[in-house]
Design an enzyme around this catalytic site. Structure first.
Site, short mmCIF file in Angstrom:
data_model
loop_
_atom_site.label_atom_id
_atom_site.label_comp_id
_atom_site.label_asym_id
_atom_site.label_seq_id
_atom_site.Cartn_x
_atom_site.Cartn_y
_atom_site.Cartn_z
N GLY A 92 0.79 -1.23 0.00
CA GLY A 92 0.00 0.00 0.00
C GLY A 92 0.82 1.27 0.00
O GLY A 92 0.26 2.36 0.16
N GLN A 93 2.15 1.16 -0.19
CA GLN A 93 2.98 2.37 -0.19
C GLN A 93 2.73 3.19 -1.44
O GLN A 93 2.76 2.67 -2.56
CB GLN A 93 4.47 2.00 -0.09
CG GLN A 93 5.37 3.23 0.07
CD GLN A 93 6.84 2.86 0.32
OE1 GLN A 93 7.22 1.69 0.24
NE2 GLN A 93 7.64 3.85 0.64
N VAL A 95 3.86 6.84 -1.33
CA VAL A 95 4.93 7.86 -1.32
C VAL A 95 6.22 7.13 -0.96
O VAL A 95 6.30 6.50 0.11
CB VAL A 95 4.63 8.98 -0.32
CG1 VAL A 95 5.81 9.94 -0.23
CG2 VAL A 95 3.36 9.74 -0.72
N HIS A 99 7.73 6.39 5.77
CA HIS A 99 6.97 7.21 6.73
C HIS A 99 6.12 6.31 7.61
O HIS A 99 5.61 5.29 7.16
CB HIS A 99 6.08 8.23 6.00
CG HIS A 99 5.24 7.63 4.93
ND1 HIS A 99 5.73 7.35 3.66
CD2 HIS A 99 3.94 7.23 4.93
CE1 HIS A 99 4.76 6.81 2.93
NE2 HIS A 99 3.67 6.71 3.68
N HIS A 101 2.74 6.13 9.74
CA HIS A 101 1.44 6.75 10.00
C HIS A 101 1.13 6.65 11.49
O HIS A 101 1.30 5.58 12.08
CB HIS A 101 0.32 6.01 9.25
CG HIS A 101 0.42 6.07 7.76
ND1 HIS A 101 -0.34 6.92 6.99
CD2 HIS A 101 1.17 5.36 6.87
CE1 HIS A 101 -0.08 6.73 5.70
NE2 HIS A 101 0.84 5.79 5.60
P1 AMP Z 1 1.36 5.50 1.95
O1 AMP Z 1 0.19 4.88 1.22
O2 AMP Z 1 1.72 4.78 3.23
O3 AMP Z 1 2.56 5.72 1.05
O4 AMP Z 1 0.84 6.90 2.45
C1 AMP Z 1 1.16 8.11 1.85
C2 AMP Z 1 0.44 9.15 2.68
O5 AMP Z 1 1.03 10.42 2.40
C3 AMP Z 1 -1.05 9.26 2.36
O6 AMP Z 1 -1.80 9.09 3.56
C4 AMP Z 1 -1.18 10.69 1.80
O7 AMP Z 1 -2.38 11.30 2.16
C5 AMP Z 1 0.03 11.38 2.41
N1 AMP Z 1 0.53 12.52 1.68
C6 AMP Z 1 0.85 12.56 0.35
N2 AMP Z 1 1.33 13.80 0.04
C7 AMP Z 1 1.31 14.53 1.19
C8 AMP Z 1 1.67 15.87 1.51
N3 AMP Z 1 2.13 16.72 0.59
N4 AMP Z 1 1.52 16.29 2.79
C9 AMP Z 1 1.04 15.43 3.73
N5 AMP Z 1 0.68 14.16 3.49
C10 AMP Z 1 0.82 13.71 2.23
#
Ligand code: AMP
Ligand code: ZN
Length: 137
Positions: A92-93, A95, A99, A101
């Protein structure tokens, strides 16, 4: 090659910052799954767990734990907290700057992890454990 979380760390993209020190930054998730959902990131870019320095991983987790404890205290306290990390597309990544959550949880908040638990026998559990054990020595 630009990474949105590196841009945030560098101050070139906007973020609602909750915490910052030499090694990590925590900021509000732009599309929260629950009210108060935030992310903790290492300042040094790493795509995922494979290239994350263990020391940075420790700092990310320690910050997530500290924030979770704050969320559970005080007046607007969460009833629970989920820590979640997606490593890889299949997990589910979305970005590709690692990071953590941090999700404050309240009864009826609508969030849930989907999954149907299996019931493997002890032999299967032992076999899986035996395959992993030598790789961890
Ligand atoms: P993942 O699916 O674990 O890679 O989660 C990526 C998370 O980053 C998602 O919950 C997005 O809403 C969050 N996200 C993406 N871009 C930004 C941003 N510019 N500022 C804050 N959160 C972000
Ligand atoms: Zn990055």
């Amino acid at each position: 090659m630009s990474c949105i979380f590196c841009e945030i760390v560098a101050g070139r993209a906007e973020a609602s910052v909750v915490h910052e020190d030499d090694d990590v930054m925590a900021f509000m998730d732009i599309r929260p799954w629950t009210s108060g959902h935030l992310l903790v990131v290492p300042k040094r870019h790493a795509v995922g767990l494979a290239d994350l320095e263990p020391a940075d991983g420790q700092k990310v987790f320690a910050t997530g734990q500290r924030i979770a404890r704050v969320m559970r205290g005080g007046d607007s306290s969460a009833e629970g907290v989920n820590l979640f990390l997606a490593d890889g597309v299949v997990a589910g990544q979305e970005v590709f700057h690692v990071h953590l959550h941090v999700l404050p949880r309240r009864r009826g908040d609508g969030f849930g992890l989907r999954g149907i638990p299996r019931s493997p026998g002890r032999a299967e559990l032992d076999k899986t454990a035996a395959a992993l054990r030598p790789l961890l020595r």
